[in-house]
Scaffold this active site. Structure first.
Site, PDB file in Angstrom:
ATOM      1  N   GLU A  16       0.619  -1.121   0.114  1.00 40.89           N
ATOM      2  CA  GLU A  16       0.103  -0.005  -0.077  1.00 40.89           C
ATOM      3  C   GLU A  16       0.990   1.213   0.028  1.00 40.89           C
ATOM      4  OE1 GLU A  16      -4.273  -1.229   1.974  1.00 40.89           O
ATOM      5  OE2 GLU A  16      -2.391  -0.924   3.411  1.00 40.89           O
TER       6      GLU A  16
ATOM      7  N   CYS B  89       3.485   8.610   1.005  1.00 41.92           N
ATOM      8  CA  CYS B  89       4.019   7.838   2.036  1.00 41.92           C
ATOM      9  C   CYS B  89       4.079   6.302   1.378  1.00 41.92           C
ATOM     10  CB  CYS B  89       3.066   7.510   3.233  1.00 41.92           C
ATOM     11  SG  CYS B  89       3.605   6.357   4.244  1.00 41.92           S
TER      12      CYS B  89
ATOM     13  N   CYS C  86       6.496  -6.959   7.033  1.00 41.80           N
ATOM     14  CA  CYS C  86       7.739  -6.488   7.684  1.00 41.80           C
ATOM     15  C   CYS C  86       8.274  -7.850   8.423  1.00 41.80           C
ATOM     16  CB  CYS C  86       7.629  -5.260   8.718  1.00 41.80           C
ATOM     17  SG  CYS C  86       8.816  -4.704   9.300  1.00 41.80           S
TER      18      CYS C  86
ATOM     19  N   CYS D 175       6.986  -4.972  15.754  1.00 35.74           N
ATOM     20  CA  CYS D 175       6.554  -4.235  16.879  1.00 35.74           C
ATOM     21  C   CYS D 175       5.284  -4.320  17.168  1.00 35.74           C
ATOM     22  CB  CYS D 175       6.898  -2.781  16.051  1.00 35.74           C
ATOM     23  SG  CYS D 175       8.483  -2.293  15.634  1.00 35.74           S
TER      24      CYS D 175
ATOM     25  N   CYS E 150       2.017  -2.444  15.804  1.00 36.40           N
ATOM     26  CA  CYS E 150       2.053  -2.287  14.455  1.00 36.40           C
ATOM     27  C   CYS E 150       1.235  -3.289  13.658  1.00 36.40           C
ATOM     28  CB  CYS E 150       3.453  -1.833  13.872  1.00 36.40           C
ATOM     29  SG  CYS E 150       3.383  -1.703  12.110  1.00 36.40           S
TER      30      CYS E 150
ATOM     31  N   CYS F 251      -0.986   5.879  10.158  1.00 36.11           N
ATOM     32  CA  CYS F 251       0.387   5.075  10.518  1.00 36.11           C
ATOM     33  C   CYS F 251       0.171   3.780  11.106  1.00 36.11           C
ATOM     34  CB  CYS F 251       1.325   6.042  11.548  1.00 36.11           C
ATOM     35  SG  CYS F 251       1.905   7.347  10.929  1.00 36.11           S
TER      36      CYS F 251
HETATM   37  N1  SAH Z   1       9.293   0.305   9.631  1.00 36.67           N
HETATM   38  C1  SAH Z   1       9.706   1.651   9.474  1.00 36.67           C
HETATM   39  C2  SAH Z   1       8.796   2.619   9.030  1.00 36.67           C
HETATM   40  C3  SAH Z   1       7.252   2.237   8.787  1.00 36.67           C
HETATM   41  S1  SAH Z   1       6.329   2.609  10.223  1.00 36.67           S
HETATM   42  C4  SAH Z   1       9.537   2.085  11.291  1.00 36.67           C
HETATM   43  O1  SAH Z   1       9.016   1.506  12.173  1.00 36.67           O
HETATM   44  O2  SAH Z   1      10.010   3.400  11.470  1.00 36.67           O
HETATM   45  C5  SAH Z   1       6.062   4.428  10.205  1.00 36.67           C
HETATM   46  C6  SAH Z   1       5.571   4.888  11.809  1.00 36.67           C
HETATM   47  O3  SAH Z   1       4.495   4.564  12.219  1.00 36.67           O
HETATM   48  C7  SAH Z   1       6.679   4.228  12.670  1.00 36.67           C
HETATM   49  O4  SAH Z   1       7.193   5.360  13.366  1.00 36.67           O
HETATM   50  C8  SAH Z   1       5.801   3.362  13.400  1.00 36.67           C
HETATM   51  O5  SAH Z   1       6.279   2.838  14.657  1.00 36.67           O
HETATM   52  C9  SAH Z   1       4.502   3.962  13.287  1.00 36.67           C
HETATM   53  N2  SAH Z   1       3.230   3.214  13.711  1.00 36.67           N
HETATM   54  C10 SAH Z   1       3.574   1.665  13.595  1.00 36.67           C
HETATM   55  N3  SAH Z   1       2.304   1.307  14.055  1.00 36.67           N
HETATM   56  C11 SAH Z   1       1.615   2.353  14.451  1.00 36.67           C
HETATM   57  C12 SAH Z   1       0.190   2.652  15.212  1.00 36.67           C
HETATM   58  N4  SAH Z   1      -0.627   1.555  15.364  1.00 36.67           N
HETATM   59  N5  SAH Z   1      -0.009   3.568  15.292  1.00 36.67           N
HETATM   60  C13 SAH Z   1       0.733   4.833  15.349  1.00 36.67           C
HETATM   61  N6  SAH Z   1       1.826   4.709  14.678  1.00 36.67           N
HETATM   62  C14 SAH Z   1       2.201   3.575  14.430  1.00 36.67           C
HETATM   63 FE1  SF4 Z   2       7.875  -3.001  10.947  1.00 37.54          FE
HETATM   64 FE2  SF4 Z   2       5.698  -1.820  11.970  1.00 37.54          FE
HETATM   65 FE3  SF4 Z   2       7.839  -2.169  13.332  1.00 37.54          FE
HETATM   66 FE4  SF4 Z   2       8.067  -0.293  11.258  1.00 37.54          FE
HETATM   67  S1  SF4 Z   2       6.600  -0.220  13.204  1.00 37.54           S
HETATM   68  S2  SF4 Z   2       9.616  -1.846  11.981  1.00 37.54           S
HETATM   69  S3  SF4 Z   2       6.716  -1.266   9.925  1.00 37.54           S
HETATM   70  S4  SF4 Z   2       6.720  -3.680  12.529  1.00 37.54           S
END
Ligand code: SAH
Ligand code: SF4
Length: 357
Positions: A94, A107, A114, A118, A121, A343
């Protein structure tokens, strides 16, 4: 040349020079092709008007101009658009466009899914993972330009003025493809984005942050989310490999080795987990001396997520502590929530699609 046609999208000037050499054409043709592909955005080799007809025919025999297919477009009531891109192998990723008064941000994703997990996420819950190719990385920008009719690369105002690598995936786990794609995006004769308009967000792949400082010098955003190793180990598991001390040292090296002046820290606000006043104070200590801004991201829920978003009051107090210490700390307004484009909400159906094959 092999029987498999080469996609011109994804080639850089060196690849094109070798191609011209193989086809017995002068080297300067490489720059002409580069211009048609990345500056003018043509969809057919036939439209490359300054190439001799015979060469165009020869090129078409060996090469394609394959774009990723835009499978669906969703538009939020706030104007945010989400595109689902479908790749030749059936995988999907996406890409989101966020229009604002003074800029338009695209974006983009760096991987299908991934490998990191995390806990807050949605993308991290997707099992199937692969890196996006150079063509697929560039294809997101090219398809968006197609949609806005933004060819040739505009010099002034643009619908797509900024690019952020904040979609699906960990960009620094796909470094080789990413660096090749970013160099084409940053080429003034190509897609024409200055490095100050490109932000790479990483969960903290320390060795690659150093490489990025040497090689790309784009703006850096660090997904910090916690100020103590015990909590960060849990919510951003890559912290077990590269703990906070190492991460912060690499960030401190970053602005020195490049001309990018300010680093962004992203901090997702999780109710009762990382949002106390003492967390805010520890955050100030952790980043002392770093020219930085802190983006506070109210947690965006997804089906099955175990966290709640911090209350508006708590987020405001957290921001005030940071601001009093001299850090800009904007609270990110969730965009595109009604179409699940905010995000951390991105996740494609690639796994399910593969299972049913
Ligand atoms: N993998 C990279 C980039 C993609 S995520 C990273 O982790 O930086 C982009 C941003 O969205 C990151 O800061 C991530 O931590 C944040 N993010 C992920 N899940 C989220 C959620 N459920 N609510 C708000 N921000 C989130
Ligand atoms: Fe991967 Fe989501 Fe963690 Fe970014 S925030 S490194 S996309 S698992």
């Amino acid at each position: 040349m092999t029987d498999v046609k080469k996609n011109l999208i994804g080639t850089d000037i060196n690849d094109l020079q070798s191609l011209c050499q193989t086809l017995n054409e002068p080297k300067f043709r490489a720059q002409q092709i580069f211009d048609w592909v990345y500056n003018k955005g043509v969809r057919s080799i036939d439209d490359m008007q300054n190439l001799p007809l015979g060469f165009r025919e020869q090129l078409a025999q060996h090469c394609t101009l394959d774009r990723s297919q835009v499978k669906s477009v969703m538009t939020s009531k706030d104007g945010t658009q989400k595109w689902l891109l479908h790749f030749a192998d059936g995988n999907e990723a996406e890409c989101v466009h966020i229009p604002e008064k003074t800029r338009g941000t695209l974006c983009i994703s760096s991987q299908v899914g991934c490998t990191l997990t995390c806990t807050f996420c949605h993308t991290g819950t997707q099992m199937l993972v692969r890196n996006l190719s150079v063509a697929e990385l560039l294809g997101q920008v090219i398809s968006a330009r197609d949609i806005f009719g933004e060819w040739p690369t505009p010099i002034g105002n643009r619908h797509i003025s900024n690019i952020v690598l904040m979609g699906m995936g960990e960009p620094l786990y796909n470094y080789d493809n990413l660096s090749k794609a970013l160099k084409i995006m940053m080429d003034s004769k190509g897609l024409g984005f200055s490095r100050q308009k490109i932000t790479l967000s990483t969960s903290g792949v320390v060795p690659m942050i150093d490489k990025c400082a040497e090689d790309l010098k784009v703006r850096l955003a660090i997904s910090l989310h916690a100020v103590r190793d015990d909590l960060r180990n849990e919510i951003v598991p890559i912290n077990r490999k590269y703990p906070l001390k190492e991460l912060m040292e690499s960030v401190r090296r970053y602005p020195d080795t490049s001309s990018t002046k300010e680093v962004t820290f992203e901090y997702v606000m999780l109710k009762g987990v990382n949002d106390s006043a003492s967390d805010a104070r520890e955050l100030v200590k952790l980043i002392a001396g770093i020219p930085a801004k802190i983006n506070l991201i109210p947690f965006n829920p997804w089906p099955g997520s175990k966290y709640e978003r911090s209350t508006a009051d708590v987020i405001k107090k957290f921001a005030e502590i940071l601001e009093r210490s001299g850090y800009r700390s904007p609270i990110r307004r969730p965009r595109g929530q009604d179409i699940f484009a905010a995000c951390g909400q991105l996740k494609s159906e690639s796994k399910r699609a593969c299972r049913t094959k």
